[in-house]
Design a protein around this motif. Structure first.
Motif, short mmCIF file in Angstrom:
data_model
loop_
_atom_site.label_atom_id
_atom_site.label_comp_id
_atom_site.label_asym_id
_atom_site.label_seq_id
_atom_site.Cartn_x
_atom_site.Cartn_y
_atom_site.Cartn_z
N GLY A 33 0.81 -1.22 0.00
CA GLY A 33 0.00 0.00 0.00
C GLY A 33 0.83 1.26 0.00
N ILE A 34 1.92 1.26 0.77
CA ILE A 34 2.73 2.47 0.91
C ILE A 34 3.71 2.64 -0.25
CG2 ILE A 34 4.47 3.62 2.33
CD1 ILE A 34 3.07 2.40 4.78
N ASN A 35 4.34 1.55 -0.67
CA ASN A 35 5.42 1.64 -1.65
C ASN A 35 4.98 1.43 -3.10
OD1 ASN A 35 7.13 2.01 0.52
ND2 ASN A 35 7.66 -0.17 0.66
N THR A 36 3.93 0.65 -3.32
CA THR A 36 3.58 0.25 -4.68
C THR A 36 2.25 0.81 -5.16
OG1 THR A 36 4.78 -1.82 -4.33
CG2 THR A 36 3.30 -1.72 -6.23
N TRP A 37 1.25 0.78 -4.31
CA TRP A 37 -0.11 1.13 -4.74
C TRP A 37 -0.23 2.61 -5.06
CZ3 TRP A 37 -4.33 3.15 -1.30
CH2 TRP A 37 -5.52 3.31 -2.01
N ASP A 38 -0.79 2.90 -6.26
CA ASP A 38 -1.06 4.27 -6.70
C ASP A 38 -2.53 4.57 -6.42
OD1 ASP A 38 -1.39 6.70 -7.91
OD2 ASP A 38 -0.51 6.12 -9.84
N VAL A 39 -2.78 5.59 -5.59
CA VAL A 39 -4.15 5.90 -5.18
C VAL A 39 -5.02 6.28 -6.37
CG1 VAL A 39 -3.74 8.36 -4.78
CG2 VAL A 39 -5.50 7.16 -3.45
N ARG A 40 -4.40 6.74 -7.48
CA ARG A 40 -5.20 7.09 -8.66
C ARG A 40 -5.76 5.86 -9.36
NH1 ARG A 40 -0.77 10.82 -11.51
NH2 ARG A 40 0.44 9.04 -10.75
N ASP A 41 -5.30 4.70 -8.96
CA ASP A 41 -5.83 3.44 -9.48
C ASP A 41 -6.32 2.61 -8.29
OD1 ASP A 41 -6.50 1.19 -10.88
OD2 ASP A 41 -4.43 0.54 -11.26
N PRO A 42 -7.57 2.82 -7.87
CA PRO A 42 -8.05 2.16 -6.65
C PRO A 42 -8.28 0.65 -6.80
CG PRO A 42 -9.82 3.39 -7.69
CD PRO A 42 -8.58 3.72 -8.46
N GLU A 43 -8.37 0.15 -8.01
CA GLU A 43 -8.78 -1.23 -8.23
C GLU A 43 -7.91 -2.28 -7.52
OE1 GLU A 43 -11.47 -2.70 -9.55
OE2 GLU A 43 -12.23 -0.66 -9.42
N PRO A 44 -6.58 -2.21 -7.59
CA PRO A 44 -5.78 -3.27 -6.94
C PRO A 44 -6.08 -3.43 -5.45
CG PRO A 44 -4.39 -2.01 -8.42
CD PRO A 44 -5.70 -1.28 -8.34
N MET A 45 -6.13 -2.31 -4.73
CA MET A 45 -6.42 -2.39 -3.30
C MET A 45 -7.86 -2.83 -3.05
SD MET A 45 -5.14 -2.16 -0.25
CE MET A 45 -3.64 -1.16 -0.31
N LEU A 46 -8.78 -2.34 -3.85
CA LEU A 46 -10.17 -2.73 -3.69
C LEU A 46 -10.36 -4.22 -3.96
CD1 LEU A 46 -12.03 0.30 -5.37
CD2 LEU A 46 -12.17 -0.37 -2.97
N ARG A 47 -9.69 -4.73 -4.99
CA ARG A 47 -9.80 -6.15 -5.31
C ARG A 47 -9.25 -7.00 -4.17
NH1 ARG A 47 -8.12 -4.79 -10.62
NH2 ARG A 47 -6.01 -5.47 -10.07
N PHE A 48 -8.13 -6.57 -3.59
CA PHE A 48 -7.55 -7.31 -2.46
C PHE A 48 -8.54 -7.36 -1.29
CE2 PHE A 48 -5.59 -6.81 1.71
CZ PHE A 48 -5.00 -8.06 1.84
N LEU A 49 -9.07 -6.21 -0.92
CA LEU A 49 -9.98 -6.16 0.23
C LEU A 49 -11.26 -6.96 -0.04
CD1 LEU A 49 -9.59 -2.42 1.30
CD2 LEU A 49 -8.61 -4.45 2.38
N GLU A 50 -11.71 -6.94 -1.29
CA GLU A 50 -12.91 -7.70 -1.64
C GLU A 50 -12.66 -9.20 -1.55
OE1 GLU A 50 -16.09 -8.23 -5.35
OE2 GLU A 50 -14.47 -6.76 -5.45
#
Length: 355
Positions: A33-50
């Motif tokens: 989340g801190i080093n790789t995830w780009d907040v302008r692309d919410p899909e990766p984090m949303l997919r993980f949480l889902e």
């Protein structure tokens, strides 16, 4: 992790399972989340949480949202400029609303401040405020949205209607159409208030003076239909707006029948409060009040307190509180086009519009 979750549920050792997630899963999520995830692309984090929805304990989910997601979203909102946005901030924030819940309040507050800076210099002739605000209506709570509308939008719409000149000989409707275009954004009760208080007050006066001369009834009827056609269906469905149109129809019918034109009392600004106060008076057993108490209550709540003809109790006159009952009108389709003037050709009789 699914296997360990099943075992923890079977053995009722949820605390140990939560500790397992905190020590093994959370550090990997934090690094990503801190080093790789780009907040302008919410899909990766949303997919993980889902996909991990049933495996992440609520306490760990709150930690991820509070320490990873919210800081990045807040930073994006803080650097957002509504005048020069390259990425629509709504597309970044909106997908998170179902997960964030009340946590999104701070984001909405920051967004509201940003929007307010833009709206300070806005004039009703500009369309950008409507374009910018429309997508945000579903993001704000109804109370916060109404507060934003009352502070920045409604006062300027009010000024536009106050400055609107109603001139049957040379009617320009652009300003009225711009105000009506806010019907899907401004809460309905505020649009009713604006239209009733600042448009119909003038409109009925113009109609009254026109009918008091030697009127051309066909021209007046077309004028009436033209204005009615500019009012959105959502407003025409409101009983207060129909009541205002009904006042106009009654005056037109009086003039057509050769009677003296009398403008009925307009729906007062405090009508809702008066009606509610009258109902409350009856509910509380207002009939038991003394004559002096009843008169004082009526004055306080702006009600009409009068004797009931022919009604007595113990050789004493019965008094009561009156309220207002208004009729309705049918709906009418109409399209508002910027730049045009009203010249409707419909010549139906006045009575048809009251059906």
């Amino acid at each position: 992790m699914s296997m360990w979750k099943d075992l923890s549920d079977m053995w009722d050792v949820s605390t140990l399972y939560t500790q397992l997630v905190l020590e093994i899963v959370l550090p990997a999520v934090r690094i990503f989340g801190i080093n790789t995830w780009d907040v302008r692309d919410p899909e990766p984090m949303l997919r993980f949480l889902e996909s991990w929805d049933k495996l992440i304990p609520p306490s760990v989910l709150h930690t991820i949202l509070d320490t990873i997601v919210m800081p990045k979203l807040s930073s994006a909102v803080d650097s957002w400029d509504p005048r020069q946005e390259t990425v629509t901030i709504r597309l970044l924030v909106h997908p998170w609303l179902p997960i964030l819940g009340q946590k999104s309040e701070s984001l909405c507050h920051s967004i509201c401040k940003k929007l307010s800076n833009v709206l300070d210099g806005w004039h009703t002739s500009g369309l950008f405020a409507h374009i910018i605000l429309s997508p945000w209506k579903t993001m704000f709570s109804s109370a916060n949205w109404e507060q934003l509308m009352c502070r920045y939008i409604v006062p300027k719409l009010q000024v536009a209607l106050q400055e609107l000149q109603i001139n049957p000989a040379n009617q320009k409707i652009d300003e009225f159409c711009l105000v009506m275009s806010w019907i899907s954004v401004v809460p309905m009760h505020l649009m009713v208030y604006l239209t009733e208080r600042f448009f119909f007050a003038k409109w009925l006066q113009v109609l009254y003076h026109w009918l008091s001369t030697t009127p051309d009834f066909e021209q007046i009827h077309n004028w009436y239909l033209g204005w009615k056609g500019l009012i959105p269906q959502e407003l025409l469905a409101n009983e207060n707006i129909r009541a205002q149109l009904n006042i106009g129809l009654n005056m037109m019918s009086q003039a057509a029948d050769g009677l003296k034109v009398v403008m009925m009392e307009q729906w007062p600004l405090e009508a809702h409060q008066q009606k509610a106060a009258a109902a409350e008076a009856r509910k509380e057993g207002a009939a038991k009040l003394t004559l002096k108490e009843g008169a004082a209550y009526a004055q306080k709540n702006k009600l009409l307190f009068k004797p009931k003809p022919g009604r007595m109790h113990n050789v004493q006159q019965i008094h009561g509180f009156d309220n207002i009952a208004l009729g309705g009108l049918s709906k009418s389709n109409g399209v508002c086009q910027k730049g045009r003037r009203m010249d409707p050709s419909n010549t139906r009789h006045f009575a048809e519009d009251a059906q």
